[in-house]
Scaffold this motif. Structure first.
Motif, PDB file in Angstrom:
ATOM      1  N   LEU A 108       0.831  -1.201   0.000  1.00  0.00           N
ATOM      2  CA  LEU A 108       0.000   0.000   0.000  1.00  0.00           C
ATOM      3  C   LEU A 108       0.870   1.257   0.000  1.00  0.00           C
ATOM      4  CD1 LEU A 108      -2.669  -0.916   2.723  1.00  0.00           C
ATOM      5  CD2 LEU A 108      -2.855  -1.201   0.249  1.00  0.00           C
ATOM      6  N   GLN A 109       0.259   2.369  -0.292  1.00  0.00           N
ATOM      7  CA  GLN A 109       0.960   3.658  -0.287  1.00  0.00           C
ATOM      8  C   GLN A 109       1.584   3.956   1.082  1.00  0.00           C
ATOM      9  OE1 GLN A 109      -2.120   3.366  -1.612  1.00  0.00           O
ATOM     10  NE2 GLN A 109      -2.223   4.476  -3.543  1.00  0.00           N
ATOM     11  N   GLY A 110       2.836   4.343   1.044  1.00  0.00           N
ATOM     12  CA  GLY A 110       3.488   4.809   2.264  1.00  0.00           C
ATOM     13  C   GLY A 110       3.865   3.729   3.256  1.00  0.00           C
ATOM     14  N   GLN A 139       4.580   6.887 -10.241  1.00  0.00           N
ATOM     15  CA  GLN A 139       3.371   7.588  -9.810  1.00  0.00           C
ATOM     16  C   GLN A 139       3.670   8.718  -8.833  1.00  0.00           C
ATOM     17  OE1 GLN A 139      -0.011   6.394 -10.251  1.00  0.00           O
ATOM     18  NE2 GLN A 139       0.669   4.863 -11.723  1.00  0.00           N
ATOM     19  N   ARG A 140       4.303   8.352  -7.761  1.00  0.00           N
ATOM     20  CA  ARG A 140       4.477   9.303  -6.672  1.00  0.00           C
ATOM     21  C   ARG A 140       5.461  10.395  -7.060  1.00  0.00           C
ATOM     22  NH1 ARG A 140       6.237   7.975  -0.514  1.00  0.00           N
ATOM     23  NH2 ARG A 140       7.286   9.926  -0.071  1.00  0.00           N
ATOM     24  N   PRO A 141       5.124  11.636  -6.788  1.00  0.00           N
ATOM     25  CA  PRO A 141       6.051  12.717  -7.091  1.00  0.00           C
ATOM     26  C   PRO A 141       7.404  12.481  -6.412  1.00  0.00           C
ATOM     27  CG  PRO A 141       3.941  13.602  -6.341  1.00  0.00           C
ATOM     28  CD  PRO A 141       3.879  12.122  -6.186  1.00  0.00           C
ATOM     29  N   GLY A 192       3.226   2.518  -4.623  1.00  0.00           N
ATOM     30  CA  GLY A 192       2.202   2.106  -3.677  1.00  0.00           C
ATOM     31  C   GLY A 192       0.852   2.062  -4.369  1.00  0.00           C
ATOM     32  N   LEU A 194      -3.557   0.786  -3.802  1.00  0.00           N
ATOM     33  CA  LEU A 194      -4.627   0.219  -2.988  1.00  0.00           C
ATOM     34  C   LEU A 194      -4.997  -1.144  -3.551  1.00  0.00           C
ATOM     35  CD1 LEU A 194      -6.898   3.369  -2.764  1.00  0.00           C
ATOM     36  CD2 LEU A 194      -5.529   2.400  -0.909  1.00  0.00           C
ATOM     37  N   ASP A 221       2.733  -1.879   6.735  1.00  0.00           N
ATOM     38  CA  ASP A 221       2.914  -0.905   7.814  1.00  0.00           C
ATOM     39  C   ASP A 221       2.514  -1.557   9.146  1.00  0.00           C
ATOM     40  OD1 ASP A 221       2.453   1.211   9.682  1.00  0.00           O
ATOM     41  OD2 ASP A 221       2.172   2.610   8.024  1.00  0.00           O
ATOM     42  N   MET A 223       1.456  -0.347  11.714  1.00  0.00           N
ATOM     43  CA  MET A 223       0.328   0.285  12.399  1.00  0.00           C
ATOM     44  C   MET A 223      -1.013  -0.066  11.774  1.00  0.00           C
ATOM     45  SD  MET A 223       2.186   3.939  13.144  1.00  0.00           S
ATOM     46  CE  MET A 223       3.243   4.035  11.722  1.00  0.00           C
ATOM     47  N   THR A 224      -0.978  -0.937  10.757  1.00  0.00           N
ATOM     48  CA  THR A 224      -2.200  -1.286  10.032  1.00  0.00           C
ATOM     49  C   THR A 224      -3.258  -1.903  10.933  1.00  0.00           C
ATOM     50  OG1 THR A 224      -0.767  -1.816   8.182  1.00  0.00           O
ATOM     51  CG2 THR A 224      -3.057  -2.471   7.975  1.00  0.00           C
ATOM     52  N   LYS A 248       8.013  -0.069  10.586  1.00  0.00           N
ATOM     53  CA  LYS A 248       7.606   0.926  11.587  1.00  0.00           C
ATOM     54  C   LYS A 248       7.297   0.291  12.949  1.00  0.00           C
ATOM     55  CE  LYS A 248       5.629   3.424   7.701  1.00  0.00           C
ATOM     56  NZ  LYS A 248       4.475   4.137   7.137  1.00  0.00           N
TER      57      LYS A 248
END
Ligand SMILES: Nc1nc2c(ncn2[C@@H]2O[C@H](COP(=O)(O)OP(=O)(O)OP(=O)(O)O)[C@@H](O)[C@H]2O)c(=O)[nH]1
Ligand SMILES: Nc1nc2c(ncn2[C@@H]2O[C@H](COP(=O)(O)OP(=O)(O)OP(=O)(O)O)[C@@H](O)[C@H]2O)c(=O)[nH]1
Ligand SMILES: [Mg+2]
Ligand SMILES: [Mg+2]
Lengths: 314, 292
Positions: A108-110, A139-141, A192, A194, A221, A223-224, A248
């Motif tokens: 996933l993103q991030g 995709q991501r800048p 990343g 979805l 992640d 914290m998911t 993390k």
């Protein structure tokens, strides 16, 4: 409410102290407390339910040692079951004998994919292997720039194309170039996405098919929450994962999502990320993680000690 | 009132043969739906037990019960209108949160939102730590067409923040938005750094920062409660942006957060494009929470 889970459990088993067996009746309250603890640790509900089923089956009829309190016996069973589900341990990157081993990171993103690319590269450098990183996140800048900076910091080559909008081609070209240059490992950093984004999930499947990575790791992640079952399942169905990295875990997250991910994918958990620096990658240890998820370390330790004493006497 | 409602439901039951008995199995299913939102075991138990008290042994539809729970949740989440405080000259917005939650992207989208409401923005690249964080925010500034103040890799974020506010004053901008590096709420040194940024901008403009927005990832579970606490304590958060709500995660953890902290949710993030931000709406959020 009780101050701690341990207090709650002790109270749940008050009447049972030091005698008899664990039965459905006398375990009910204790099981509920354990279940609640797992939910608070973010283990997904269906996974918790199945897990509790296993635990009560294993615990039923179990004689409680005289020197042990019933809640200790139960928590011991829960802990052992967690350890066994989170295993087996396989914290190595399997490299092919000949040619380049291709590792693809997705998630996933991030979640920490790009950072983990750097950490895996660092691990390989320590083994005297210089990997090539491929910037497949279009995709991501500034995603390419991010990987380039990481490559520079580590002194490893980064393959990227500025104008190509097709990540499948970028990966193919990157792998071809790395192989031509004799790289033993190629790490693909993907964008990343979805799990419900069908277009991007199909793109990932295309990379998988056309480039054929040897190892596909899902980066999750730490914290998911509850959604971990859904996303892990979707990634595993599109890709056939080979491993999981949970990031993390240097904070206070209990990381129960790892149990969900393990449950739905069945693939080994390889590493955990414990910081932003390249050396903050640790081989996965089920015992440590079980303790972290359950947070009943005091009871587990007391139970282990009691068992040790009994074993010694016998 | 109560009897009439009970009576109504009972009559409805008579005509509804597909209704389900509210028993342990039903309550278990309901609990699963509640837990799935990430609201946490405590709130889910409360809502379930409330349904048990009202309906146990009767026949109702799961949809019906969910409808009533949705209404309850809407009431819980409803908050006083929480528009951004843009009273400063310039107004200073500090954006904080754990690693990868969506801070930089949210800043890009928020800037676009404010620009389209006629505000002039200056961005401050206060993440001087992460690789290419500055480049990432610079790309957003180009998309928006606004000024950006950057420092070198490893520069003091407080000094970048200071210069950003300076630039906003100098150019007559309405809002200065300052990005910060992702950090975990347990890292006390890094949390103190946020306080330093606060103090520095406060010296420059009265009452600054006017907003400290905590960006939470909608896929996060119960740890988001600890994030809300840690960041509020260290940085005095004034509101939440709930990012990544376009996925299958529901973001229900804001329920316990709203309960425990005076932190209104101000915006939700709905994707990676510049338009993918919306003001938080408690009613539609609660409805989406339990939708299939
Ligand atoms: N504290 C901590 N931060 C981490 C860890 N792993 C990654 N991060 C941070 O998490 C943030 C996101 O990491 P990235 O590597 O950019 O994540 P990504 O999955 O590549 O993100 P996208 O490409 O945008 O999907 C960055 O701030 C990283 O420094 C970790 O183990 N611990
Ligand atoms: N689908 C979706 N993705 C998002 C949303 N907001 C951010 N992202 C993505 O999440 C990833 C991380 O976003 P960033 O804005 O870089 O997060 P950050 O908090 O600034 O990360 P660090 O600075 O590394 O701590 C990027 O890939 C973003 O495109 C959102 O609302 N929906
Ligand atoms: Mg990335
Ligand atoms: Mg950022």
């Amino acid at each position: 409410m009780f101050d701690s889970l341990s207090d709650g459990l002790q109270s749940a088993f008050k009447s049972l102290r030091g005698k008899g067996k664990l039965t459905e009746g006398n375990m009910r309250e204790g099981l509920e407390i354990v279940q609640r603890s797992l939910l608070e640790a973010d283990v997904s509900y269906p996974v918790v339910q199945e897990f509790m089923g296993h635990v009560s089956e294993r615990a039923l009829g179990k004689k409680v040692l005289l020197s042990l309190r019933p809640e200790q016996e139960l928590v011991r069973i829960v802990h052992d079951e967690l350890v066994s589900i989170l295993g087996p341990v396989d914290p190595s990157i399997h490299l092919k004998k000949d040619g380049a081993t291709i590792i693809m990171l997705c998630g996933l993103q991030g979640s920490g994919k790009t950072t983990t690319c750097g950490k895996l590269a660092q691990l390989l450098i320590e083994q005297k292997i210089k990997p090539t990183l491929v910037a497949a996140d279009l995709q991501r800048p500034a995603a390419i720039e991010q990987l380039k900076v990481i490559g520079e910091q580590l002194g490893v080559p980064v393959y990227s194309e500025t104008d190509n909008k097709n990540p499948v081609q970028v990966c193919k070209n990157g792998v071809a170039k790395a192989e031509a240059e004799g790289s033993r490992v190629v790490i693909l950093d993907t964008a990343g996405r979805l799990a419900i984004d069908e277009e991007l999930m199909a793109e990932l499947a295309r990379i998988d098919k056309k480039v054929g990575p040897d190892q596909v790791y899902l980066v999750v992640d730490g914290m998911t929450g509850q959604d971990a079952v859904n996303s892990a399942d979707a990634f595993n169905k599109s890709l056939e994962l080979d491993g999981v990295v949970m990031t993390k875990l240097d904070g206070d997250a209990r990381g129960g999502a790892l149990l969900s991910v393990k449950h739905v994918t069945g693939v080994p958990i390889k590493f955990i990320g414990t910081g932003e620096h390249f050396d903050a990658l640790e081989p996965f240890r089920p015992e440590g993680m079980a303790g972290r998820i359950l947070q009943m370390g005091d009871i587990v330790a007391a139970a282990a000690e009691a068992h040790r004493i009994v074993d010694e006497k016998e | 009132e109560k009897t009439r409602r009970a009576l109504n439901t009972d009559i409805r039951d008579l005509f509804k043969d597909e209704g389900r008995l509210v028993d342990d199995e039903f309550l278990g299913e309901l609990f699963a739906k509640l837990i799935r939102t990430d609201m946490g075991a405590g709130p889910a138990e409360e809502l379930r037990d409330d349904v048990a008290k009202r309906f146990r042994g009767r026949k109702v539809g799961l949809d019906e019960v969910l409808e009533s729970i949705t209404a309850q949740t809407q009431a819980m989440l409803r908050q006083d209108a929480a528009p951004l405080n843009l009273a400063g000259k310039p107004s200073v917005i500090l954006v904080v949160g754990v690693n990868g939650s969506g801070k930089t992207t949210s800043i890009g989208k928020l800037s676009h939102y404010l620009t389209s409401h006629g505000k002039k923005i200056v961005l401050g690249a206060g993440d001087t730590f992460r690789a290419a964080a500055v480049e990432q925010l610079t790309i957003w500034s180009q998309r928006i067409g606004c000024d950006i103040v950057t420092g070198k890799q490893g520069a003091d974020p407080a000094s970048v923040a200071f210069q950003t506010v300076d630039k906003a004053i100098e150019t007559g901008a309405d809002v200065a938005i300052i990005d910060t590096a992702g950090r975990l709420q347990t890292q006390s040194n890094l949390m103190q750094e946020l306080d330093k940024i606060r103090r520095v901008v406060g010296k420059k403009v009265e009452d600054a920062p006017h907003e400290v927005l905590l960006v939470l990832d909608a896929t996060a579970g119960q740890n988001a409660i600890s994030q809300a606490k840690g960041f509020s304590d260290a940085a005095g958060c004034t509101g939440i942006i709930l990012a990544k709500l376009d996925g299958s995660a529901r973001g229900g953890v804001i329920l316990p957060i709203r309960r425990q902290f005076e932190l209104p949710v101000k915006f939700v993030g709905l994707g990676e494009s510049i338009e993918d931000i919306a003001e938080f709406d408690a009613d539609s959020f609660a409805t989406a929470l339990f939708a299939d």
